[in-house]
Design a protein around this motif. Structure first.
Motif, mmCIF file in Angstrom:
data_model
loop_
_atom_site.group_PDB
_atom_site.id
_atom_site.type_symbol
_atom_site.label_atom_id
_atom_site.label_comp_id
_atom_site.label_asym_id
_atom_site.label_seq_id
_atom_site.Cartn_x
_atom_site.Cartn_y
_atom_site.Cartn_z
ATOM 1 N N THR B 90 -3.991 -3.335 -1.483
ATOM 2 C CA THR B 90 -3.564 -4.625 -2.015
ATOM 3 C C THR B 90 -2.124 -4.917 -1.611
ATOM 4 O OG1 THR B 90 -2.749 -3.650 -4.071
ATOM 5 C CG2 THR B 90 -5.047 -4.366 -4.048
ATOM 6 N N ASN B 91 -1.485 -3.962 -0.994
ATOM 7 C CA ASN B 91 -0.075 -4.108 -0.671
ATOM 8 C C ASN B 91 0.161 -3.475 0.694
ATOM 9 O OD1 ASN B 91 2.632 -4.411 -0.799
ATOM 10 N ND2 ASN B 91 2.859 -3.480 -2.821
ATOM 11 N N LEU B 92 -0.638 -3.944 1.667
ATOM 12 C CA LEU B 92 -0.745 -3.269 2.952
ATOM 13 C C LEU B 92 0.590 -3.167 3.697
ATOM 14 C CD1 LEU B 92 -3.020 -1.950 4.510
ATOM 15 C CD2 LEU B 92 -3.298 -4.069 5.790
ATOM 16 N N GLU B 93 1.300 -4.278 3.778
ATOM 17 C CA GLU B 93 2.513 -4.319 4.599
ATOM 18 C C GLU B 93 3.527 -3.256 4.216
ATOM 19 O OE1 GLU B 93 4.542 -8.149 5.923
ATOM 20 O OE2 GLU B 93 2.955 -8.873 4.610
ATOM 21 N N ARG B 94 3.884 -3.239 2.907
ATOM 22 C CA ARG B 94 4.931 -2.322 2.502
ATOM 23 C C ARG B 94 4.472 -0.870 2.583
ATOM 24 N NH1 ARG B 94 5.909 -2.306 -3.061
ATOM 25 N NH2 ARG B 94 4.726 -0.384 -2.815
ATOM 26 N N ASN B 95 3.188 -0.630 2.297
ATOM 27 C CA ASN B 95 2.663 0.730 2.363
ATOM 28 C C ASN B 95 2.635 1.268 3.789
ATOM 29 O OD1 ASN B 95 1.119 2.027 -0.266
ATOM 30 N ND2 ASN B 95 1.560 -0.148 -0.459
ATOM 31 N N LEU B 96 2.340 0.401 4.742
ATOM 32 C CA LEU B 96 2.276 0.854 6.132
ATOM 33 C C LEU B 96 3.657 1.188 6.695
ATOM 34 C CD1 LEU B 96 -0.483 -1.423 7.706
ATOM 35 C CD2 LEU B 96 -0.624 1.004 7.180
ATOM 36 N N TYR B 97 4.685 0.683 6.043
ATOM 37 C CA TYR B 97 6.055 0.987 6.465
ATOM 38 C C TYR B 97 6.286 2.505 6.430
ATOM 39 C CZ TYR B 97 11.195 0.945 6.317
ATOM 40 O OH TYR B 97 12.527 1.155 6.553
ATOM 41 N N LEU B 98 5.821 3.126 5.357
ATOM 42 C CA LEU B 98 5.936 4.582 5.264
ATOM 43 C C LEU B 98 5.039 5.246 6.318
ATOM 44 C CD1 LEU B 98 6.975 7.117 3.743
ATOM 45 C CD2 LEU B 98 4.969 6.917 2.276
ATOM 46 N N THR B 99 3.845 4.666 6.514
ATOM 47 C CA THR B 99 2.922 5.229 7.513
ATOM 48 C C THR B 99 3.585 5.300 8.888
ATOM 49 O OG1 THR B 99 1.177 4.119 6.279
ATOM 50 C CG2 THR B 99 0.576 5.045 8.410
ATOM 51 N N THR B 100 4.306 4.229 9.255
ATOM 52 C CA THR B 100 4.943 4.218 10.579
ATOM 53 C C THR B 100 5.976 5.340 10.702
ATOM 54 O OG1 THR B 100 6.698 2.672 9.961
ATOM 55 C CG2 THR B 100 4.670 1.704 10.838
ATOM 56 N N LEU B 113 -7.280 4.531 2.673
ATOM 57 C CA LEU B 113 -7.090 3.139 2.265
ATOM 58 C C LEU B 113 -7.659 2.967 0.862
ATOM 59 C CD1 LEU B 113 -5.858 0.734 3.688
ATOM 60 C CD2 LEU B 113 -8.101 0.164 4.560
ATOM 61 N N ASN B 114 -6.758 2.944 -0.115
ATOM 62 C CA ASN B 114 -7.191 2.937 -1.508
ATOM 63 C C ASN B 114 -7.227 1.518 -2.080
ATOM 64 O OD1 ASN B 114 -7.967 4.091 -3.944
ATOM 65 N ND2 ASN B 114 -5.863 4.389 -4.636
ATOM 66 N N MET B 115 -7.947 1.347 -3.164
ATOM 67 C CA MET B 115 -8.038 0.085 -3.915
ATOM 68 C C MET B 115 -8.659 -1.034 -3.097
ATOM 69 S SD MET B 115 -4.603 0.110 -6.184
ATOM 70 C CE MET B 115 -3.603 1.572 -6.334
ATOM 71 N N MET B 116 -9.574 -0.658 -2.192
ATOM 72 C CA MET B 116 -10.270 -1.679 -1.412
ATOM 73 C C MET B 116 -11.108 -2.581 -2.310
ATOM 74 S SD MET B 116 -9.782 -1.938 1.768
ATOM 75 C CE MET B 116 -11.279 -2.525 2.549
ATOM 76 N N ARG B 121 -12.418 -7.832 -4.573
ATOM 77 C CA ARG B 121 -12.581 -8.607 -5.800
ATOM 78 C C ARG B 121 -11.752 -9.891 -5.760
ATOM 79 N NH1 ARG B 121 -10.831 -9.020 -10.777
ATOM 80 N NH2 ARG B 121 -8.931 -7.904 -10.247
ATOM 81 N N CYS B 122 -10.585 -9.817 -5.151
ATOM 82 C CA CYS B 122 -9.722 -10.990 -5.040
ATOM 83 C C CYS B 122 -10.126 -11.866 -3.858
ATOM 84 C CB CYS B 122 -8.266 -10.573 -4.883
ATOM 85 S SG CYS B 122 -7.635 -9.672 -6.284
ATOM 86 N N GLY B 123 -11.194 -11.499 -3.179
ATOM 87 C CA GLY B 123 -11.675 -12.321 -2.062
ATOM 88 C C GLY B 123 -11.012 -11.983 -0.741
ATOM 89 N N GLY B 124 -10.313 -10.867 -0.653
ATOM 90 C CA GLY B 124 -9.674 -10.481 0.601
ATOM 91 C C GLY B 124 -10.549 -9.540 1.392
ATOM 92 N N LYS B 125 -10.098 -9.200 2.591
ATOM 93 C CA LYS B 125 -10.886 -8.298 3.409
ATOM 94 C C LYS B 125 -9.950 -7.545 4.343
ATOM 95 C CE LYS B 125 -14.973 -8.507 6.190
ATOM 96 N NZ LYS B 125 -15.698 -9.379 7.125
ATOM 97 N N ILE B 126 -10.203 -6.249 4.504
ATOM 98 C CA ILE B 126 -9.410 -5.476 5.455
ATOM 99 C C ILE B 126 -10.367 -4.785 6.411
ATOM 100 C CG2 ILE B 126 -7.839 -3.526 5.756
ATOM 101 C CD1 ILE B 126 -6.623 -4.217 3.068
ATOM 102 N N PRO B 260 -6.872 -13.494 0.630
ATOM 103 C CA PRO B 260 -7.719 -14.331 -0.211
ATOM 104 C C PRO B 260 -7.206 -15.765 -0.227
ATOM 105 C CG PRO B 260 -6.335 -12.883 -1.533
ATOM 106 C CD PRO B 260 -6.189 -12.449 -0.101
ATOM 107 N N THR B 261 -8.125 -16.687 -0.250
ATOM 108 C CA THR B 261 -7.724 -18.095 -0.235
ATOM 109 C C THR B 261 -7.513 -18.567 -1.665
ATOM 110 O OG1 THR B 261 -10.069 -18.553 -0.069
ATOM 111 C CG2 THR B 261 -8.769 -18.768 1.960
ATOM 112 N N LYS B 262 -6.509 -17.984 -2.279
ATOM 113 C CA LYS B 262 -6.209 -18.344 -3.664
ATOM 114 C C LYS B 262 -5.305 -19.568 -3.648
ATOM 115 C CE LYS B 262 -3.009 -16.258 -6.086
ATOM 116 N NZ LYS B 262 -2.232 -15.210 -6.775
ATOM 117 N N ALA B 263 -5.577 -20.471 -4.555
ATOM 118 C CA ALA B 263 -4.726 -21.661 -4.638
ATOM 119 C C ALA B 263 -3.321 -21.217 -5.032
ATOM 120 C CB ALA B 263 -5.292 -22.622 -5.663
#
Lengths: 79, 757
Positions: B90-100, B113-116, B121-126, B260-263
């Motif tokens: 749910t917080n891909l960008e900041r988490n991948l910073y450590l990965t790099t 990849l946790n909390m998929m 549920r929020c309508g997103g996809k990875i 997710p296409t959240k308003a």
């Protein structure tokens, strides 16, 4: 329009232009994703007026106005 | 055995994954000490058993917080066979910073990849497959909470651990790529350095640890810096590196993530809760109410204030003598904490009496005394407080798990800053109410060393669970014996006194020995979520084990020692209870006793006065000992007056009061002394390890002794002779004046914030 993040009001959004400040604080800001180009929205200020809460890179970050003053923003309008 | 390390951001579900992997059968141990606060367990469902190491949560491998250094050193020095990098989807960008950063080390890395499920549920996809291809390291989707995908993850990790991996970097397109490569070649050429790529990147960033280790290469970077120009950053390599990482992440992974296409502006559940809890006007009152409720539910003997209101007659329900008598007080309903306490207390009292009856006459008198008064008396006095300690711990775990504690830091930061601390220091302090040891370990999340030292020093003033028996037993005895005050109020005000002492001493330290800027406050606020039952129970189980183990080892041993030295004379003759005044213990106690005269429990007491000194000293082993010692000694003292059955908690203190002629102010001073003096052995050892500096450690010990002595004296003297308060006020005013004058031209922690600097 450029202004520092501490002058933002709740709901205001912008893009980070530059991050200044002393080594340690600055490094911490970088590590938390506060780097030029990132979009920031000010969510709210704490009950006593300081610190502030912002949304950045999809999560909530809190920092003090003193630290926010190091962050120069380009204002992109109110959300 | 293969070693797999778990690394990832705080709140990414690392510990949950650890628990799922190792299961309840795993040996979960905390290493106290500086180098490690990592948990280790075993995963058994692969080809061979795999040791899993849970590293502290970190955002980066920078050398700024002790946790970052621990994780970094572990991966570099211990060379695990594989690093499982848990990434919060749910917080891909900041988490991948450590990965790099992890990728740059020569170690097999796999992304979990946790909390998929949350993203879906929020309508997103990875697109995990795409992510794997882009990163060049294996990626496995998991749900740490539900245990889904664990097998696949571990199989992939197992496979990865079998092939050595060379570090790779995402900085290949950065302006610094050439320099990094040159430094890497130079490092590798020296032949002494493992992980040349990782060290090269850190050196280019001018990371303090690396500059120290490879002074000879700094010139190379400086030369490059001299000819380097960049429009945005100048020659600030640290900024360029951080920026390049994020640039790379947002460029390459925005296609992986379908947002997710959240308003815009739509409120999630978490937002709605947050609106109330951090409300401009209600935020602080709500916090105070929650804190009060926690203590009320744990300690109150009048849960619904029925007794205070006189709503029901005192004889309404008593159930005296039945199994349920502990549920109700005189005309009031007890809180869950007190009910549990009473149940345990009365059942243990029963055991103790039954045993005494069985032993009477069957074995020698001294053996009965040792078992019933010495061992059981001491042990039960301590164990009966277990329910309240666990309950308090449970409430704090709920508040922490739900994400509310982080908001409290947010709300209170403004206040903490006035004392030269940041809102983050709130967390270890409040944990101190449970136990000082985890609280002191938690100070690792504080980046500033002055702030850490100051916080570690005041943590014991946040009265821990083990000190609770001292408070309740003495407060109860004051009410019972002198008929003054209210036990509840005495207990609460002693907690407040501890907090006040912490505030005053922090202010004092920050203005004298520990001047410096207020540490920054930059913190993630995690999304609220309902606390996980399983997690809470695991926390409680850990705490329970720790406490019971302590009761049956260190406390048991010290009660036996106390019993022996109180029943043998210097000539090593057995003394009956009545002759306790001739014992070794009495001799030692009487020797030190005069020192405590200003606190009211020194020379002014009569023959039995030494018991207070002895109790306080045994408290240095474990604070539970203070009341345990009372229990053991009161049994003897009463025997000296009139034979009575075994005494517990409050009763034993009442006996002490009659025997010694101690006054109320002296009793209060005694509580205050025990609360603010050197904490138990275990906490002292933790403080020593966490401070990791001999000078600071000795200063801390001295600080505790002086503080407790001064606080105790003030309470006793003012309590006995009210007019002396003017003298103390004058002395304090003078001290404040001198400090202010002395600090006039120095840099003080109260950094001024001006708008738009």
């Amino acid at each position: 329009m450029l202004k520092s993040l501490d002058l933002f009001v709740p709901g205001e959004a912008g893009i980070i232009k530059a991050v200044s400040g002393e080594g340690k604080i600055r490094r911490r800001l970088f590590d938390m994703g506060v780097t030029p180009g990132a979009a920031v929205t000010l969510r709210k200020t704490a009950p006593l007026g300081d610190p502030i809460e912002v949304t950045i890179r999809g999560y909530e970050l809190t920092l003090r106005k003193a630290e926010a003053a190091y962050i120069t923003m380009e204002v992109r309008g109110n959300a | 055995m293969l070693k797999f390390a778990l690394a990832g951001n705080p709140n990414s579900g690392k510990t949950t994954l650890f628990n799922t992997l190792t299961g309840s059968t795993a040996h979960v141990g905390n290493w106290p000490g500086v180098t490690v606060d990592k948990k280790e367990g075993v995963y058994k469902k692969c080809g061979e058993p795999i040791s899993i190491i849970d590293l502290p949560g970190i955002y980066s491998l920078s050398p700024y917080t002790p946790e970052e250094i621990i994780s970094r050193n572990y991966i570099l020095d211990e060379k695990p066979d594989c690093v499982i990098n848990i990434v919060d989807a749910t917080n891909l960008e900041r988490n991948l910073y450590l990965t790099t950063q992890l990728m740059e080390i020569d170690v097999p890395v796999i992304v979990a990849l946790n909390m998929m499920d949350e993203v879906t549920r929020c309508g997103g996809k990875i697109d995990a497959a795409k992510l794997e291809k882009k990163l060049g390291i294996p990626v496995a989707e998991v749900s740490a909470l539900k245990g889904a995908g664990i097998k696949v993850l571990m199989d992939k990790a197992y496979a990865a651990s079998k092939t050595p991996r060379k570090g790779s970097t995402v900085l290949k397109d950065s302006a610094l790529a050439h320099l990094i490569n040159d430094v890497k070649i130079a490092l590798a050429g020296s032949g002494k350095v493992d992980n040349p790529l990782f060290h090269a990147v850190k050196l280019v960033e001018m990371d303090s640890l690396e500059v120290e280790a490879h002074k000879e290469l700094v010139q190379m970077i400086d030369d490059f810096k001299a000819i380097f120009t960049d429009n945005t950053f100048g020659a600030d390599f640290e900024a360029i590196v951080a920026d390049s990482r994020y640039q790379y992440i947002s460029k390459n992974f925005s296609c992986v993530l379908t947002k997710p296409t959240k308003a815009e502006g739509a409120l999630t559940k978490s937002d709605k809760v947050d609106r109330v809890l951090t409300h401009k006007w209600w935020g602080i009152p709500i916090f105070l109410v929650i804190l009060f409720a926690v203590f009320h539910l744990t300690f109150s003997e009048d849960l619904l204030y029925l007794g205070a209101m006189g709503a029901i007659p005192e004889t309404f329900v008593s159930l005296e003598g039945t199994f349920y008598e502990g549920m109700f007080g005189a005309g009031s309903i007890h809180s869950p904490g007190v009910i549990l306490f009473n149940f345990l207390d009365s059942s243990m009292g029963g055991v103790s009496e039954a045993l005494a009856g069985a032993m009477e006459g069957a074995v020698a008198d001294w053996a009965t005394g040792l078992v019933v008064d010495g061992v059981l008396g001491g042990l039960f006095a301590v164990l009966s407080f277990l329910p309240q300690i666990l309950l308090l711990f449970l409430f704090f775990s709920i508040l922490e798990d739900s994400g509310y504690m982080a908001r409290v830091a947010f709300i209170l930061d403004r206040i903490f800053r006035r004392f030269g601390l940041s809102g983050r220091a709130f967390m270890p302090m409040i944990m101190g109410f449970g136990c000082s040891i985890p609280a002191m370990i938690n100070t690792r999340t504080l980046a500033d060393s002055n702030e850490r030292t100051a916080t570690i020093r005041v943590i014991p003033f946040f009265s821990c669970g083990a000190k609770l028996p001292i408070l309740t037993a003495i407060a109860g005895a004051i009410v019972m014996n002198f008929g003054v005050g209210n036990a509840d109020i005495i207990t609460y005000s002693m907690y407040v006194l501890g907090i006040a002492t912490a505030i005053v001493t922090v202010l004092l330290m920050r203005n004298t020995t520990m001047r410096g800027e207020v540490p920054p406050f930059i913190m993630e606020l995690p999304a609220y979520h309902a606390p996980q039952f399983k997690n809470l129970m695991l926390h409680l189980w850990d705490k329970l084990k720790h406490f019971v183990k302590k009761a049956f080892t260190i406390i048991l041993a010290s009660t036996i020692v106390i019993w022996f030295v109180s029943h043998f004379s210097w000539g090593w003759n057995y003394l009956p209870d009545a002759a306790i005044n001739e014992s070794i213990l009495a001799g030692l106690g009487q020797f030190v006793q005069p020192l405590f005269t200003p606190l009211g429990f020194g020379s002014q007491l009569n023959a039995w006065g030494w018991v207070f000194v002895v109790a306080a000293v045994t408290g240095l082993i474990a604070k539970e000992n203070v009341i345990a010692t009372f229990g053991t000694l009161a049994a003897c003292i009463t025997a000296g007056f009139a034979a009575d059955e075994a005494l517990e908690g409050i009763d034993s203190v009442v006996q002490m009061i009659t025997a010694t002629g101690i006054t109320v102010p002296a009793l209060l001073a005694f509580i205050a002394f025990n609360m603010t003096t050197i904490p138990c052995f275990a906490a002292v050892a933790t403080a020593k390890a966490e401070l990791n500096d001999k000078k600071k450690y000795h200063a801390t010990l001295l600080f505790w002794i002086v503080t407790s002595y001064v606080v105790g004296t003030i309470i006793y003297v003012i309590g006995s002779w009210w007019w002396t308060s003017f003298l103390f006020a004058a002395a304090i005013a003078l001290a404040v004046f001198l400090i202010i004058r002395n600090n006039k031209h120095r840099k003080c922690p109260f950094r001024k914030y001006k708008k738009g600097v």
